[in-house]
Design an enzyme around this catalytic site. Sequence first.
Site, PDB file in Angstrom:
ATOM      1  N   CYS A  89      -9.809  -2.116 -10.585  1.00  0.00           N
ATOM      2  CA  CYS A  89      -9.211  -1.008  -9.831  1.00  0.00           C
ATOM      3  C   CYS A  89      -7.885  -1.378  -9.191  1.00  0.00           C
ATOM      4  O   CYS A  89      -7.256  -0.564  -8.534  1.00  0.00           O
ATOM      5  CB  CYS A  89     -10.174  -0.469  -8.781  1.00  0.00           C
ATOM      6  SG  CYS A  89     -10.609  -1.687  -7.534  1.00  0.00           S
ATOM      7  N   ASP A 123      -5.048  -8.030  -4.625  1.00  0.00           N
ATOM      8  CA  ASP A 123      -5.369  -9.148  -3.733  1.00  0.00           C
ATOM      9  C   ASP A 123      -5.711 -10.408  -4.516  1.00  0.00           C
ATOM     10  O   ASP A 123      -5.373 -11.512  -4.095  1.00  0.00           O
ATOM     11  CB  ASP A 123      -6.525  -8.773  -2.795  1.00  0.00           C
ATOM     12  CG  ASP A 123      -6.013  -7.975  -1.603  1.00  0.00           C
ATOM     13  OD1 ASP A 123      -4.970  -8.366  -1.049  1.00  0.00           O
ATOM     14  OD2 ASP A 123      -6.630  -6.957  -1.244  1.00  0.00           O
ATOM     15  N   HIS A 174       0.813  -1.219   0.000  1.00  0.00           N
ATOM     16  CA  HIS A 174       0.000   0.000   0.000  1.00  0.00           C
ATOM     17  C   HIS A 174       0.842   1.263   0.000  1.00  0.00           C
ATOM     18  O   HIS A 174       0.400   2.309  -0.454  1.00  0.00           O
ATOM     19  CB  HIS A 174      -0.989  -0.025   1.162  1.00  0.00           C
ATOM     20  CG  HIS A 174      -2.140  -0.916   0.859  1.00  0.00           C
ATOM     21  ND1 HIS A 174      -2.211  -2.206   1.314  1.00  0.00           N
ATOM     22  CD2 HIS A 174      -3.212  -0.728   0.069  1.00  0.00           C
ATOM     23  CE1 HIS A 174      -3.287  -2.767   0.836  1.00  0.00           C
ATOM     24  NE2 HIS A 174      -3.922  -1.901   0.076  1.00  0.00           N
ATOM     25  N   GLU A 214     -11.852  -9.819  -5.524  1.00  0.00           N
ATOM     26  CA  GLU A 214     -10.428  -9.877  -5.183  1.00  0.00           C
ATOM     27  C   GLU A 214     -10.060 -11.162  -4.457  1.00  0.00           C
ATOM     28  O   GLU A 214      -8.967 -11.281  -3.920  1.00  0.00           O
ATOM     29  CB  GLU A 214      -9.987  -8.631  -4.402  1.00  0.00           C
ATOM     30  CG  GLU A 214     -10.774  -8.325  -3.167  1.00  0.00           C
ATOM     31  CD  GLU A 214     -10.275  -7.077  -2.443  1.00  0.00           C
ATOM     32  OE1 GLU A 214      -9.235  -6.509  -2.791  1.00  0.00           O
ATOM     33  OE2 GLU A 214     -10.963  -6.672  -1.483  1.00  0.00           O
TER      34      GLU A 214
HETATM   35  C1  PEP Z   1      -6.778  -4.733  -4.799  1.00  0.00           C
HETATM   36  O1  PEP Z   1      -6.666  -5.614  -3.955  1.00  0.00           O
HETATM   37  O2  PEP Z   1      -6.463  -4.881  -6.002  1.00  0.00           O
HETATM   38  C2  PEP Z   1      -7.286  -3.408  -4.434  1.00  0.00           C
HETATM   39  C3  PEP Z   1      -7.587  -2.504  -5.342  1.00  0.00           C
HETATM   40  O3  PEP Z   1      -7.409  -3.122  -3.103  1.00  0.00           O
HETATM   41  P1  PEP Z   1      -6.155  -2.850  -2.144  1.00  0.00           P
HETATM   42  O4  PEP Z   1      -4.938  -2.707  -3.017  1.00  0.00           O
HETATM   43  O5  PEP Z   1      -6.442  -1.621  -1.399  1.00  0.00           O
HETATM   44  O6  PEP Z   1      -6.134  -4.066  -1.301  1.00  0.00           O
HETATM   45 MG    MG Z   2      -7.610  -5.364  -2.037  1.00  0.00          MG
END
Ligand code: PEP
Ligand code: MG
Length: 539
Positions: free
Chosen positions: A501, A454, A188, A430
């Site tokens: 996303c 994920d 993140h 995910e």
């Molecule tokens: C993902 O898992 O691709 C996602 C967009 O959520 P995060 O990266 O915040 O887990």
């Molecule tokens: Mg995620």
Amino acid sequence: MTKLNGKGVCGGVVFGKIQFYRRGAGPIERVPVDDPEAEVKRFEAARGKAVAELAVLYTKASKEVGEENSLLFQIHQMMLEDLDYCDAITGQIREEKVNAEYAVNETAQKFADMFASMDDEYMRGRAADVRDVSRRVLSILTGVPAGGIESDGPVIVAADDLAPSETVQLDKSKVLAFVTAGGSASSHTAILARTMGIPAVIGVGGALTEELDGREAAVDGFTGEVYLDPDEDTRGHLQVKARKDAEYRQLLSQYRGKETRTKDGQQLLLYANIGSPDDMEAVLNNDAEGVGLFRSEFLYLESEDYPTEERQFQAYKEVAEKMEGRRVVIRTLDIGADKQAAYFRLPPEDNPAMGMRAIRICLTRPEIFKTQLRALYRASAYGKIAIMFPLITSVRELREIRKLAADVRAELSVKNIPFNPDTELGIMIETPAAAVISDQLAKMVDFFSVGTNDLTQYTLAADRQNESVAEFADPHHEAILRLIEYSAKSAHEAGIWIGICGELAADQELTRTFLQMGIDELSVSPPAVLPLRARICQM
Ligand code: PEP
Ligand code: MG
């Protein structure tokens, strides 16, 4: 000159001084005291010392960077002399008979929330200042140096690694680049750097030691190279690179205001990912057509306690209003795993990525979830908000979510609080489970958005935080593409839209594949919007 090598996770070239990120005292506990007057005295002494420190900083900074650039230190001194602020702290110590640290922390949070909810942009900016001055007082009280960075101007922030909660609390105007010894590209922290468009190099390893504090450096976020005391040749070569990048960005501006459509007419919605209302400037500057993922958990990570319904409402409303009727997909709280906030008091787990996180926390602690849903629905009266739920694995979870959402709508109706009853509800795909039963899930929601970060870690059993298994976490793996394709088929058969996303959405090697699958929307970091639109328009 020395060169360090890492992995560039956000492009850009910058020059500046290295400053190491320092960790603060950690969570502040509430401690009952017998002698509140002694605590008031401790607070007064710490406050006086903080004011004196700021006076020294002001004098030093005004000599080095000029008076105008040093005003902040004066503003901070004034804040510490503000009667409302001081009375709130001493009042709480006396009334509740608590320790000074607790009262300072609580008051800082209250004042920051109050500033953050104001209409005036300048006043909203004061939320960060009140936190900053309070951290200074807390570090004097606890004897532990304040966390974060302390500098007069922007610096290259270096650290062994940075947690998402640490990254969001940094004052972005002071960050030229991030350089970390550890870290992984889909962590993140890397995602946050990309969202903010701040050049970042991770995985530099043991060569990044605290002895480098204060050294002149140049960071190339494209190649992952960090030059210490760069020589003239290197400086020249990097300056040319920075100029070319700026020219390329300028060239891309011709795609502003255009639809994202291939030459043969296939249109796609190109949205942006954000972590806070502060990212909206980048969203609008880069002309995203909507917000495809607002990671609402960052509101929780930058707070010392659960953000109130009102504070959340203001944040969601601000984003919705700024998008002027274009879609804003807000994901409900996805805390847990690498995104930890101490006040949640989540028990330590052996496998946190597979543990209590995201929707699992929301469904086991429905009051937290309902507070967020109320804030989201209230904000839906001010723009086109869509609500998205993370980490879904079953139909049962979705039934529970829909029931809680219906309860919240009913409560708002009874109280005559305006909201949009047709607010779209969607889920993230995910987990492999969600993709495999996407035909069933599609009948229960208005949209899907694929979280490839994920989805990759869970499908390929490769921890996204663990750089040593990065080679096994290939998001181009056939298994991932088949799961996305099947989810797209399920979505379209049920007549709903599907987006992506996760970070893969910006991967131009797959853009053609996504178009062929009929993906309706891609959501990427704001700086990636125009390059992707340019690519699609040329296809
Ligand atoms: C993902 O898992 O691709 C996602 C967009 O959520 P995060 O990266 O915040 O887990
Ligand atoms: Mg995620």
